[in-house]
Design a protein around this motif. Sequence first.
Motif, PDB file in Angstrom:
ATOM      1  N   THR A  47     -21.059  76.527  52.290  1.00 24.18           N
ATOM      2  CA  THR A  47     -21.399  76.167  53.662  1.00 24.18           C
ATOM      3  C   THR A  47     -21.750  74.693  53.702  1.00 24.18           C
ATOM      4  OG1 THR A  47     -22.302  78.383  54.054  1.00 24.18           O
ATOM      5  CG2 THR A  47     -22.890  76.657  55.627  1.00 24.18           C
ATOM      6  N   THR A  48     -21.131  73.966  54.595  1.00 24.63           N
ATOM      7  CA  THR A  48     -21.424  72.542  54.759  1.00 24.63           C
ATOM      8  C   THR A  48     -22.017  72.306  56.138  1.00 24.63           C
ATOM      9  OG1 THR A  48     -19.593  71.951  53.291  1.00 24.63           O
ATOM     10  CG2 THR A  48     -20.470  70.211  54.702  1.00 24.63           C
ATOM     11  N   VAL A  49     -23.158  71.658  56.185  1.00 23.93           N
ATOM     12  CA  VAL A  49     -23.846  71.403  57.450  1.00 23.93           C
ATOM     13  C   VAL A  49     -24.311  69.956  57.475  1.00 23.93           C
ATOM     14  CG1 VAL A  49     -24.630  73.784  57.724  1.00 23.93           C
ATOM     15  CG2 VAL A  49     -26.074  72.149  56.507  1.00 23.93           C
ATOM     16  N   GLU A  50     -24.619  69.483  58.671  1.00 24.43           N
ATOM     17  CA  GLU A  50     -25.237  68.168  58.841  1.00 24.43           C
ATOM     18  C   GLU A  50     -26.600  68.356  59.470  1.00 24.43           C
ATOM     19  OE1 GLU A  50     -24.516  63.972  61.240  1.00 24.43           O
ATOM     20  OE2 GLU A  50     -22.794  65.096  60.480  1.00 24.43           O
ATOM     21  N   ALA A  51     -27.591  67.690  58.909  1.00 26.16           N
ATOM     22  CA  ALA A  51     -28.959  67.798  59.404  1.00 26.16           C
ATOM     23  C   ALA A  51     -29.101  66.964  60.676  1.00 26.16           C
ATOM     24  CB  ALA A  51     -29.951  67.336  58.341  1.00 26.16           C
ATOM     25  N   ASP A  52     -28.920  67.595  61.828  1.00 30.31           N
ATOM     26  CA  ASP A  52     -28.882  66.907  63.116  1.00 30.31           C
ATOM     27  C   ASP A  52     -30.306  66.627  63.590  1.00 30.31           C
ATOM     28  OD1 ASP A  52     -28.450  65.944  65.617  1.00 30.31           O
ATOM     29  OD2 ASP A  52     -27.161  67.586  66.289  1.00 30.31           O
ATOM     30  N   PRO A  53     -30.734  65.354  63.617  1.00 32.64           N
ATOM     31  CA  PRO A  53     -32.104  65.050  64.053  1.00 32.64           C
ATOM     32  C   PRO A  53     -32.327  65.286  65.539  1.00 32.64           C
ATOM     33  CG  PRO A  53     -30.870  63.024  63.709  1.00 32.64           C
ATOM     34  CD  PRO A  53     -29.993  64.147  63.239  1.00 32.64           C
ATOM     35  N   LEU A  54     -31.253  65.490  66.315  1.00 33.39           N
ATOM     36  CA  LEU A  54     -31.421  65.792  67.729  1.00 33.39           C
ATOM     37  C   LEU A  54     -31.870  67.233  67.953  1.00 33.39           C
ATOM     38  CD1 LEU A  54     -28.269  64.037  69.208  1.00 33.39           C
ATOM     39  CD2 LEU A  54     -30.619  63.192  69.197  1.00 33.39           C
ATOM     40  N   LYS A  55     -31.688  68.091  66.940  1.00 33.46           N
ATOM     41  CA  LYS A  55     -32.018  69.510  67.098  1.00 33.46           C
ATOM     42  C   LYS A  55     -33.260  69.936  66.328  1.00 33.46           C
ATOM     43  CE  LYS A  55     -27.458  71.300  68.311  1.00 33.46           C
ATOM     44  NZ  LYS A  55     -26.407  72.303  67.988  1.00 33.46           N
ATOM     45  N   THR A  56     -33.506  69.310  65.184  1.00 37.73           N
ATOM     46  CA  THR A  56     -34.654  69.734  64.389  1.00 37.73           C
ATOM     47  C   THR A  56     -35.194  68.558  63.591  1.00 37.73           C
ATOM     48  OG1 THR A  56     -35.427  71.233  62.646  1.00 37.73           O
ATOM     49  CG2 THR A  56     -33.168  70.444  62.477  1.00 37.73           C
ATOM     50  N   SER A  57     -36.486  68.590  63.309  1.00 37.51           N
ATOM     51  CA  SER A  57     -37.098  67.536  62.501  1.00 37.51           C
ATOM     52  C   SER A  57     -37.109  67.902  61.030  1.00 37.51           C
ATOM     53  CB  SER A  57     -38.534  67.287  62.972  1.00 37.51           C
ATOM     54  OG  SER A  57     -39.302  68.471  62.866  1.00 37.51           O
ATOM     55  N   ARG A  58     -36.885  69.173  60.681  1.00 36.55           N
ATOM     56  CA  ARG A  58     -36.980  69.636  59.296  1.00 36.55           C
ATOM     57  C   ARG A  58     -35.591  69.793  58.685  1.00 36.55           C
ATOM     58  NH1 ARG A  58     -40.646  72.590  62.338  1.00 36.55           N
ATOM     59  NH2 ARG A  58     -42.803  72.600  61.601  1.00 36.55           N
TER      60      ARG A  58
END
Length: 578
Positions: A47-58
């Motif tokens: 699984t590849t994801v991007e840590a989107d700062p617009l949706k979550t801080s963690r």
Amino acid sequence: MNDFDKNFHINFSPLYAVFVFMLFMLWASEVKGDEIEEVVVVAQQETTVEADPLKTSRLIEALLPAFTYNAGGYGGFVGYAERGAQTIHTSVYVNGVPANEPGSGWYDFGHDISSGQQVKIITGANGVVYGSGSIAGTVLIKDTINKGFSYRLGDENFVRLAPVEQVEVSLFKGSIGSVRNDNNEKDDYVNKTARLNVDVGDFVIVGKFSEYEYDYDNCYDYDFSTSNDCLQDGKRYNIAIRNDYVTIGRNYSEADYTTVDNPTYSNESFRDYMRVGNQSELSKNLTIAYGVDAERQTYNTISTNSFGSTELNYEDENFGGFINVNAKFIMDYNFGIRVGNDDQNAMRLGIEKGPWFFNVGNSFRKANLYEKFGDGWVDGNEELLPEEGIGYEVGFGVLSVFRYEFEETIEYQPGYTTTTIITPATYDEEGNILTEAVTEDVYTNPTYVNGGDYITQGIRFSNNFGPFMLSLKYTDTEQTRVPKYAGVVQWAQTFNDVDLSLKYAINSDRKPGPYDVLAEDEDFLEDLHKLNFYLSKEWTNGVTLSFVGENLTNEVVEVVPGYDTEGREYHLTIQYIW
């Protein structure tokens, strides 16, 4: 042989031999390979994801959509334990360098702020490629930088500035009130981070540097009493120099604990790491990856109380080589083998046909430096046997079934007091006591012991149905507080260029731990629920406005003894990417 030559030979000769072998492998390679960090291994789920700062801080919520809360709020410990195994059985790599702390063996996501990192999550026993402690999976984190500016306000503040694609600085300030549920003090968390990603010829220099301060409660002070005036401040950095063949880097962490202005505990750990390898396509049906790696781990502690200070310093070395082969003949096959020092050996077999896949592999984990040597509070145990296990996984596309069998584990044993009779009591003929017994209470410090075997197994399903995403998890494990049932359902749509999304997550049937208190007639801890709302609008000039409402139903539940979940939170973020 003089003292210098003798010390060099004793301490460095294994690493030196491995390094020479690495250079030989590079010289012997005739076919240009791909980046060796992400070795292609068939017959597993990725699984590849991007840590989107617009949706979550963690950052951790990008990895685990069903993850709900972390005890202690921002800065509190968060480990990755997705498949019912201990957090210590997942390897985490940051920018190509293993990041599990040498002292504890785990990786703490509590200080990782979401800022666009690319994350790959690999299932299955991958000890062949990723070394000790990888049986429950591997997480690869790659720092990326988008030049621009972000500012978040609301229940937490976050500002990020990346004037160019090579450098980023950020400041995060958050608070959930008290981190515990037995007082109303305000506890804050502050994180300052700088990141860089610079091309230098054929190499890339990638680094992340963080400083943080974390207020917390219920710690032991200088005189062995408890206090809510507790502060942890620390530093973490990761630096790597790498290209397609070579990775050289260091992970470092430092933490100082202070209670009522008195130092009580400090620890420092770092891991120097080097890997050289190649990944080559020998034919259209045969790909081979091979490499060697070496590391030195260092762990230092200082425990301080009213009787004085205890300072301990420990080191360890690990090195090994691996070969991983992918072949196509009617079906896709994968075979891998790893040989390392201290019998850190592993094998893996994978078979894939269309959407069907199966893999089996063994794994290992040496006792970490803290388990072996302890500190001023916990006794070490140098006689510990290594943890060993075997993992199986079979799947069809979006559905997978797994089972991990641990033949030996390493477990924490709390301290205890034993009362010994020095002189027995005496009695007269009628049974009346003449003299009281003389006894002695002997306290045995906490330590680590081998705890035997255990099994964790379960089912995973995740798929998209139009605008809906559904993820369901069943986990059967002997580990406490792990939900037997977990699920996420998310709806996402776009109306007039405005993105809307709702996400509901639940963790159910959490087995209690030894210190949990259950309500009458209850067998499990209270279920955890979370409902989030997301709204964002992006304009053509690079400006995005995002609103997030977390835990809209304001669920407040004791997630572990003394620590509640967070209540409702709102965040408004404006971002400009140029």
